[in-house]
Every structure is written in C-alpha cells, then in structure tokens.
Design a protein around this motif. Structure first.
Motif, PDB file in Angstrom:
ATOM      1  N   ILE A   9       0.856  -1.183   0.000  1.00 46.56           N
ATOM      2  CA  ILE A   9       0.000   0.000   0.000  1.00 46.56           C
ATOM      3  C   ILE A   9       0.896   1.238   0.000  1.00 46.56           C
ATOM      4  N   SER A  10       0.865   1.954  -1.100  1.00 47.38           N
ATOM      5  CA  SER A  10       1.572   3.228  -1.227  1.00 47.38           C
ATOM      6  C   SER A  10       1.001   3.931  -2.454  1.00 47.38           C
ATOM      7  N   LEU A  11       1.470   5.115  -2.711  1.00 54.67           N
ATOM      8  CA  LEU A  11       0.988   5.857  -3.875  1.00 54.67           C
ATOM      9  C   LEU A  11       1.398   5.189  -5.187  1.00 54.67           C
ATOM     10  N   GLU A  12       2.474   4.390  -5.162  1.00 57.66           N
ATOM     11  CA  GLU A  12       2.991   3.782  -6.385  1.00 57.66           C
ATOM     12  C   GLU A  12       2.472   2.369  -6.642  1.00 57.66           C
ATOM     13  N   THR A  13       1.795   1.765  -5.700  1.00 60.27           N
ATOM     14  CA  THR A  13       1.370   0.371  -5.879  1.00 60.27           C
ATOM     15  C   THR A  13      -0.007   0.285  -6.529  1.00 60.27           C
ATOM     16  N   PRO A  14      -0.261  -0.820  -7.212  1.00 66.87           N
ATOM     17  CA  PRO A  14      -1.562  -0.987  -7.866  1.00 66.87           C
ATOM     18  C   PRO A  14      -2.717  -1.020  -6.865  1.00 66.87           C
ATOM     19  N   VAL A  15      -3.878  -0.607  -7.335  1.00 66.70           N
ATOM     20  CA  VAL A  15      -5.122  -0.656  -6.570  1.00 66.70           C
ATOM     21  C   VAL A  15      -6.054  -1.602  -7.325  1.00 66.70           C
ATOM     22  N   ILE A  16      -6.729  -2.483  -6.588  1.00 63.61           N
ATOM     23  CA  ILE A  16      -7.701  -3.366  -7.220  1.00 63.61           C
ATOM     24  C   ILE A  16      -8.931  -2.537  -7.557  1.00 63.61           C
ATOM     25  N   ASP A  17      -9.280  -2.477  -8.835  1.00 60.01           N
ATOM     26  CA  ASP A  17     -10.463  -1.753  -9.295  1.00 60.01           C
ATOM     27  C   ASP A  17     -11.540  -2.790  -9.585  1.00 60.01           C
ATOM     28  N   ALA A  18     -12.494  -2.915  -8.687  1.00 62.92           N
ATOM     29  CA  ALA A  18     -13.503  -3.962  -8.795  1.00 62.92           C
ATOM     30  C   ALA A  18     -14.522  -3.717  -9.902  1.00 62.92           C
ATOM     31  N   HIS A  19     -14.508  -2.557 -10.472  1.00 62.67           N
ATOM     32  CA  HIS A  19     -15.469  -2.282 -11.554  1.00 62.67           C
ATOM     33  C   HIS A  19     -14.775  -1.630 -12.741  1.00 62.67           C
ATOM     34  N   TRP A  20     -13.697  -2.269 -13.164  1.00 59.17           N
ATOM     35  CA  TRP A  20     -13.001  -1.821 -14.359  1.00 59.17           C
ATOM     36  C   TRP A  20     -13.895  -2.071 -15.568  1.00 59.17           C
ATOM     37  N   SER A  21     -13.518  -1.561 -16.714  1.00 60.59           N
ATOM     38  CA  SER A  21     -14.415  -1.601 -17.879  1.00 60.59           C
ATOM     39  C   SER A  21     -14.796  -3.010 -18.322  1.00 60.59           C
ATOM     40  N   GLY A  22     -13.961  -4.001 -18.070  1.00 56.36           N
ATOM     41  CA  GLY A  22     -14.286  -5.368 -18.469  1.00 56.36           C
ATOM     42  C   GLY A  22     -14.840  -6.233 -17.348  1.00 56.36           C
ATOM     43  N   PHE A  23     -15.215  -5.612 -16.237  1.00 59.68           N
ATOM     44  CA  PHE A  23     -15.691  -6.362 -15.068  1.00 59.68           C
ATOM     45  C   PHE A  23     -16.942  -7.177 -15.394  1.00 59.68           C
ATOM     46  N   VAL A  24     -16.925  -8.451 -14.969  1.00 62.38           N
ATOM     47  CA  VAL A  24     -18.079  -9.336 -15.100  1.00 62.38           C
ATOM     48  C   VAL A  24     -18.401  -9.832 -13.691  1.00 62.38           C
ATOM     49  N   ASP A  25     -19.593  -9.568 -13.220  1.00 59.77           N
ATOM     50  CA  ASP A  25     -19.987  -9.987 -11.875  1.00 59.77           C
ATOM     51  C   ASP A  25     -20.509 -11.418 -11.934  1.00 59.77           C
ATOM     52  N   LEU A  26     -19.622 -12.347 -11.619  1.00 57.34           N
ATOM     53  CA  LEU A  26     -19.987 -13.762 -11.680  1.00 57.34           C
ATOM     54  C   LEU A  26     -20.901 -14.176 -10.537  1.00 57.34           C
ATOM     55  N   ARG A  27     -21.090 -13.315  -9.563  1.00 59.91           N
ATOM     56  CA  ARG A  27     -22.052 -13.612  -8.494  1.00 59.91           C
ATOM     57  C   ARG A  27     -23.469 -13.541  -9.035  1.00 59.91           C
ATOM     58  N   THR A  28     -23.702 -12.635  -9.952  1.00 57.68           N
ATOM     59  CA  THR A  28     -25.043 -12.475 -10.514  1.00 57.68           C
ATOM     60  C   THR A  28     -25.174 -13.087 -11.913  1.00 57.68           C
ATOM     61  N   ARG A  29     -24.050 -13.322 -12.589  1.00 57.44           N
ATOM     62  CA  ARG A  29     -24.071 -13.878 -13.948  1.00 57.44           C
ATOM     63  C   ARG A  29     -23.108 -15.055 -14.094  1.00 57.44           C
ATOM     64  N   PRO A  30     -23.276 -16.113 -13.289  1.00 58.74           N
ATOM     65  CA  PRO A  30     -22.351 -17.249 -13.389  1.00 58.74           C
ATOM     66  C   PRO A  30     -22.419 -17.946 -14.748  1.00 58.74           C
ATOM     67  N   ASP A  31     -23.512 -17.771 -15.451  1.00 58.76           N
ATOM     68  CA  ASP A  31     -23.710 -18.426 -16.744  1.00 58.76           C
ATOM     69  C   ASP A  31     -22.736 -17.952 -17.817  1.00 58.76           C
ATOM     70  N   ILE A  32     -22.095 -16.811 -17.631  1.00 64.82           N
ATOM     71  CA  ILE A  32     -21.204 -16.308 -18.678  1.00 64.82           C
ATOM     72  C   ILE A  32     -19.721 -16.579 -18.398  1.00 64.82           C
ATOM     73  N   VAL A  33     -19.447 -17.389 -17.384  1.00 58.14           N
ATOM     74  CA  VAL A  33     -18.053 -17.661 -17.047  1.00 58.14           C
ATOM     75  C   VAL A  33     -17.282 -18.238 -18.238  1.00 58.14           C
ATOM     76  N   ALA A  34     -17.919 -19.067 -19.028  1.00 54.16           N
ATOM     77  CA  ALA A  34     -17.237 -19.703 -20.166  1.00 54.16           C
ATOM     78  C   ALA A  34     -16.845 -18.705 -21.249  1.00 54.16           C
ATOM     79  N   THR A  35     -17.434 -17.506 -21.242  1.00 52.14           N
ATOM     80  CA  THR A  35     -17.100 -16.503 -22.249  1.00 52.14           C
ATOM     81  C   THR A  35     -15.844 -15.712 -21.898  1.00 52.14           C
ATOM     82  N   LEU A  36     -15.365 -15.840 -20.677  1.00 52.51           N
ATOM     83  CA  LEU A  36     -14.161 -15.107 -20.284  1.00 52.51           C
ATOM     84  C   LEU A  36     -12.952 -15.642 -21.048  1.00 52.51           C
TER      85      LEU A  36
END
Length: 189
Positions: A9-36
């Motif tokens: 954790i610092s200004l230079e380290t990566p941050v996990i972005d849970a809603h990046w542009s390609g985010f797929v919520d497999l909790r609500t859409r498990p049916d599309i896992v094979a498309t990843l």
C-alpha cells in the motif's frame, strides 16, 4: 505448498479496481463464465471462479464465500526459483501463473486492513499444510475500490511448474483448487 503474504500500500502500488471496464460480476451472472478469455484458454479456471463467487450450479461443490473476484489473468513467467516450489530443475521446465483479484464479501472485512491481514495469515497457514509440490501462492493485500467505497482486497498470485506443459496445467488446476479450499476453510473455521 509454498505460500506467503505481504501488504503493498503506497501511492505507487496498484489498486484493485472492482469495476473496471471489463468487469463481469460472476455472483449475478455465473452463466457467462465460459465466455471469459482466461477461461477459454484454461477451462479449469471457470470452476475456480464459480466456486469463489458462489456457484448456483449443484454440479460445483460450494461452501460459503468470503471473497468475490474482480479480475484474473494467466501468463507464463520468464523465470522462477525452483527451490521456492520444491521443484527439481527438470520439474521447472514449464511455468504457468495466474492471478485473481479478490474483494471481501463482508463490508467489515473490506474496510479493515488488520482483519484482512488476519484472514490472509490464516489462508497462508492452511496452504502451507497442503501437500502440493511445484506450486506457490502469494497473497498481496492492497487497496481496492468498488462502485461505492474504498477498502482493501487481495491479489492472489499462483505460480506452478512442471516437466511439460500438460503437467504444469494440471499443477495450476490443483494449486488453484487448494487456494479456494483454503479460502473456504478460513471462512468456515
């Protein structure tokens, strides 16, 4: 299995972005896992992701979830230290790696770095007792953002090796399965 954890954790380290542009919520859409794309390249990853995100299928063993996945990727590392994975030089001819960004399901855990660290320590302790050679898991605790809040998550790096590509792929499946089992065991213990 070799396993460890650290905090980045610092200004230079990566941050996990849970809603990046390609985010797929497999909790609500498990049916599309094979498309990843990652699952198309390594189908066993689909089952791992479904287990992490709370599967809706009776075909996949399920335990209560502690995290959900925000992103994952597969790659071939340029080099490894075979000793770190209890591997001989022949067993380290082929290398595969995967990371999965994990966000705590529980808001209290998401908001508390000390609580997340405690869980990471327990996951690592569990993994160290798991008899899986030629593999290593590193949990990196870092800042994370969701649509609504900032907190903390884990990037779980899994690295494996094998004497050939098929052996390395099997090792990756086994190591990822062990990671999910460790996460689930910490939740229920």
């Amino acid at each position: 299995m070799e396993a460890d954890w650290e905090i980045e954790i610092s200004l230079e380290t990566p941050v996990i972005d849970a809603h990046w542009s390609g985010f797929v919520d497999l909790r609500t859409r498990p049916d599309i896992v094979a498309t990843l794309e990652e699952v198309q390249h390594f189908p066993p990853l689909g089952i791992i992701l479904l287990r992490l995100n709370g599967p809706s299928s009776a075909d996949i063993p399920s335990k209560p979830i502690l995290f959900w996945s925000a992103k994952c990727d597969l790659w071939t590392p340029e080099s490894i230290d075979p000793d770190e994975m209890e591997a001989s030089p022949a067993e380290s001819a082929f290398v595969r790696a995967c990371y999965i960004d994990l966000i705590p399901e529980d808001d209290t855990l998401f908001a508390s770095l000390p609580s997340l660290e405690s869980h990471a320590r327990r996951i690592v302790a569990y993994l160290r007792t798991t008899p899986v050679r030629c593999s290593r898991v590193d949990l990196v605790l870092r800042q994370a953002v969701t649509r609504d809040s900032r907190g903390f998550g884990i990037t779980a790096y899994t690295t494996v090796c094998g004497s050939d590509g098929a052996v390395a792929e099997q090792a990756l499946e086994t190591a990822l399965d062990a990671l999910v089992e460790a996460i689930c065991s910490v939740k229920t213990s």
